[in-house]
Structures are given as structure tokens and as C-alpha cells.
Scaffold this motif. Sequence first.
Motif, mmCIF file in Angstrom:
data_model
loop_
_atom_site.group_PDB
_atom_site.id
_atom_site.type_symbol
_atom_site.label_atom_id
_atom_site.label_comp_id
_atom_site.label_asym_id
_atom_site.label_seq_id
_atom_site.Cartn_x
_atom_site.Cartn_y
_atom_site.Cartn_z
ATOM 1 N N SER A 124 -2.666 4.452 -1.607
ATOM 2 C CA SER A 124 -4.033 3.940 -1.698
ATOM 3 C C SER A 124 -4.233 2.901 -0.598
ATOM 4 O O SER A 124 -3.293 2.213 -0.209
ATOM 5 N N ARG A 138 -8.892 -2.593 -7.378
ATOM 6 C CA ARG A 138 -8.177 -2.337 -8.628
ATOM 7 C C ARG A 138 -7.658 -3.653 -9.222
ATOM 8 O O ARG A 138 -7.766 -3.899 -10.413
ATOM 9 N N GLU A 151 -8.865 -0.142 -1.897
ATOM 10 C CA GLU A 151 -8.737 0.378 -3.259
ATOM 11 C C GLU A 151 -7.824 -0.517 -4.094
ATOM 12 O O GLU A 151 -8.109 -0.818 -5.258
ATOM 13 N N THR A 202 0.840 -1.213 0.000
ATOM 14 C CA THR A 202 0.000 0.000 0.000
ATOM 15 C C THR A 202 0.874 1.262 0.000
ATOM 16 O O THR A 202 0.460 2.325 0.448
#
Lengths: 244, 397
Positions: free
Chosen positions: A228, A236, A232, A224
Motif C-alpha cells: 500500500s 488507515r 493509504e 510501506t
Amino acid sequence: MGTLNVEALSFRYPGRGETVLDRVTLEIPAGGIFGLLGPNGAGKTTLISIFAGQLRGATGSIRAGVEPLEALRRRRPHSLGLVPQEYAFYPMLTCAENLRFFGAVQGLAGARLKERIAAAAGFARIESALARRAGRLSGGLKRRLNLAIGLLGEPEILLLDEPTVGVDPQSRAFLLESIRSLAGAGRTIVYTSHYMEEIEAICDRVAIIDHGRVLVSGALSDVTRDGSGLQELFMRLTHRSLRD
Amino acid sequence: MRRLLALWEKECLALSRDVLGLAVLFLMPAAFIVVMSLALSDVFKGGAARQAEFAVIAADPKLADSLERNLAGDGFRSAPAPADEAAARDGVRRGTPSLVLVVPRDFERALSAPFDARDAPPKLTLLADPVLPPTQLLAFRQRVLGVTLSLRVAAMMRRAGIAANADAFDLKRAATLSVETIGGSGRPSSVQQNVPAWLIFGMFFVVMPISSLFVVERREGTLARLVSLRVPFSMLLLGKVGPYFVVNLAQAVLMLLAGRTLVPWFGGETLAFPARWDLLAAVTACTSFAAIGWGLLVAVCSRTLEQATVIGGVGNILAAAVGGIMVPRFVMPEAMQKLSEVSPMAWALDAFHAVILRGGGAADIAAPCAKLLALATALFAAALWVHYRRRVLTSAQ
């Protein structure tokens, strides 16, 4: 025991064409909690089932340190504890009877069995419910009993498959806190969940898998890094379309 | 062994809390034993025990009286004669009496006439209630012909001037005929049929608790957890054998006691205990293994409780219907009796009858017991085979 190394693990169910796990390679270090994420049908439970010795026929290798996991399980049958997503106990038996039974089938007896029951019940805070039938407990107590059973044999590898499903926020917070406290002392914990905030709260390392393949794996802070959140990143990588 | 004991204890605890399962295993066969033993008591006693009333209509009161006297006995009781044939037909239609013998006016004269093979024999009419068992009707028919023949012989002797005592032509005095049944009574009494029959039926119903708990274990992930703890699947199956074997033994003791105390308490006959308890125990054990094997196979094959209930329940009822549990085999037609030989319940019933009814020895129960044990082994092996073939879970060994 050391790191749990999964190398090029592939699996397909007999009679079905699709590959459920496709050359999965993971490094799961001891002493932390490893979060395994994926949409429904991604292959998480299949992977846990292979770790637990419930499915055979997988290709590739799984090693606990330098030793094949199967050899470790043969040598120390209770080195691995499973807390499945189902309530894997007997609803018609009391909590104490369930703990006594699952302890006894792991070879515990006498004072040692009593000691382990007391320790596991104390850890999961179900002492007051020991005399109650398991089927009549609240969802939170059932989850805690499920966890207590998984801890009876003091496993070095603990597999937790969605252990907080269907519980109230208080029980969930308690379960997460308890699981966090289990990490360390050379114990390897694999934790699957659909709740990203749970993974972010307790896991050190994560892997996201989909369609049987590892999409990303590493320390939580690394995956991460771009700022994000895990949610998320997950959306994605796995796309937003419904899976079931 | 510790793990096996833990599995047995768990199974016992689970069963002890399954009220419906216990009712199916203990109350159902006990209720069937009492109800069926009482309901079928007359059927099993045979024609002699079922009194049928008959009457004779004849123009000559002396002849009517003589016929009545000679025909009465052995399950046939004379009743007041109807006024005429029309009244007799009405009476038989209502079942009172069941039989009326209509003797024509010139019957005695026809009997007394010199015998000529070319002549048609004297005519008699027998009015019969259609619900009368065919064997009883046949017995009465033979009785009528026998009495008629004795009347003809008496008439011939009188014509020849030979004096003879009337008692010489009494059928009952023709000879002292004693019937000796070899090896017990041969055909079971109602309680002798129904106690072992419904005991076997109840024993095979262990399929219900075995399979329902197994389905719950698989559905709830308990089985998967046990496999992950390296409990071999064969041990999981063996974990069910011990407790249900004890349950089957308890069923046997309680159902024999039901036949001994409960059935007579309701007015039925008392079950006579066998002389060889060791053989009875052996038969019970073999039946139990077959019943448990069946339960294990149904458990492994069923994916849902509904499947387990349907496969186990319907399978048991069919095996019972074919195997002489619900309908005794001796009343079945020959083709059905042959078919019944495929039912394990029939093998078990044969073995129980050999001990309870015929006072047989080890040689008499060897064949049915061997068949039951072979079936138990095959069912256990099939359960393991189905499990591994389906690969629902893998063996942990």
C-alpha cells in the motif's frame, strides 16, 4: 553529530489539559531526510518547536548523538536551522537585507557573512531577487528565501516545517530537489508535510504521528512493505474523519 | 554586540520604510505644534492680551466721558456708546461691544450724598457678553467698583472742602505696580506649552511602530526563528530601544526647530531656546525611555495589529488628555489637576517646563525624571514578565 534520538517526549501547553505530545520516541539518523507526517493538530509543529528550542517544559529527552540537544545548541548555537511554515522574514526588507540580518544575528560578519549570503542565495537561486523587497516576491521566491535564511549558518540539524506550502509546481520541484541535495554529510533533516508524494520522493525514513503519539516509524520501504502507498497507510492509521 | 547592532539596523530599515509610522512620529506632532500654538495663542496670553470693547451709557456726558477714560486700558477699549439701553442689549447680544455699563440718572447724586452704611449703595448695571472669559469679566467688574469708589472719595473731599487734583483719583495713577514673575514667566506662552506638549505626545507614539512590527514578527514566525537562533528575548526588546531612542531625539530636535521657525513663519511667537541644553537632553532621554517602555509592553501584550493600535493609541490619547497635553493643566479644575499627576506625560511636561520655561536646574528636573525612569524600568520588566508568563515563545538561554 550522529543520530537524533527522541525518547519518551511528552508536552502539554500551560493552562491546557490535553497532552500534545505523548511519550514520543523517534530515531532520526544523520545523513538522510526524516519525514514527519500527521493530520492537522497531530503535534508535528509542536515537536519541531521543541527541537528548535521555542517551547520548554517538555519531559523526556532529545539527544544529538550522545549529547543532549540543548547542550549542543548551547555549545554551537547555530548547529540547528529552522525553516518554519510561515514566511519568517521581514517583508519590508529586501532579500539581501534579510539574509544579512539573519546572518549577523547568528554571529556571521565581514567576508564570512558575504560568503554565506552568496552561498545560500545561490543554493536557493534567489540571486536575481536580492535587491527586491521580500514582501513583494512571488510565493515560490518567498519559500526559497525562507530556505536560504535557514541555511545561512550551515546547520547540522535542519528542521523544515511544510516548506512547499503555496508554491507552484516548478518551485516545488526545485525546492524538493534542493532539499534532497542537502542530505548527507552528516546533516540531519526533519521534514514535515501534508503532501505524501513529497515525502515518498525525498525521505528515507518516516514517522506518522496523531494525537501526539507515534503510530508508525521506520524506513519508508519498511512501513510501506505491504504494497500500500504512504497515502493509504496514512489514511488507515489516522482515520478519515475531518480534523478541523 | 554584533547581534544587537544587527537588530538595531533591522529596526531602522523597517521604520524607514514605514511611511505612515514616520508621519505619525514626525508630521503629526509638528502639525499639532503649529496649529495649536496659533489657535491657543490668545488663551495663553491671558485677559490683558484679549482686548474687550466696552461702552458707558450715562445721562451726563461728562460723567460718561470720565468713566470711559478711567475704565479704558489693560485689555479694555472704549467703544461708541449705544443710543439707549435697548440698543446696548442688542449690541451685547451680538458681542459688539462685549460690555456696556449702564449708569442711572441719579447715580452721581447718590455718590455725593453723605455716606450711611445702612443705605443701599448706588446701583449700576453691567451688560456682559456671555462668551467673555469669567476672569476678564471679573477684572472689569473690579475696575468699575474701583472707579466708583474714587468718584465717591472725590465727592466726599469736595464736600469737606478739601481741594484735590482730579488725577489723584485716577486708578492708573494710584501706584506704580510692577509684577515680577519668579523663575521665568511662570505660566507658559502658547508656543512654550505646545512645543513640549506635542513633542511628548509624538514621542509616546513610538508605541505604534514598535508594537506593529512586533506583532508582524510574532505573526510571521520571525520571532520564533530568532528564538531558535538563541537570540535572548531581552535582547530582542533591547534591539528596539536603541533605534527608537534615536528617533525620539530626532523628534525633539525637529519639534524645537518647528517652534523656533515654523510657528513664527505662520505668524505665531518664536520659541525661546533654553539655556541648559544638557538638562533638556536629560529630560528628553528620560521621556524617551518611558515612551519606549510603554511601546514594548503594548507590543508584548497585543496579539493583533488592531489590539496594538487601540491599546497604544487610546492609551496615549487618554494620558495626553489627563496629563495636560491637550488642555493645559492650569485651566483644569483642582480635582483634574490632581488626577493629572498620574499621567507620565504630565511628569514629562513638568520636566520640560522646568527647563524651557523656568530656566530650572538639575534639582528641578530630578523628581519628574526619576519617575519617568522608574516607569520605564517597570514597563520593561512588565514586558519581560508578560512574555514569560504567556510562554508564547521560550527563552533560548
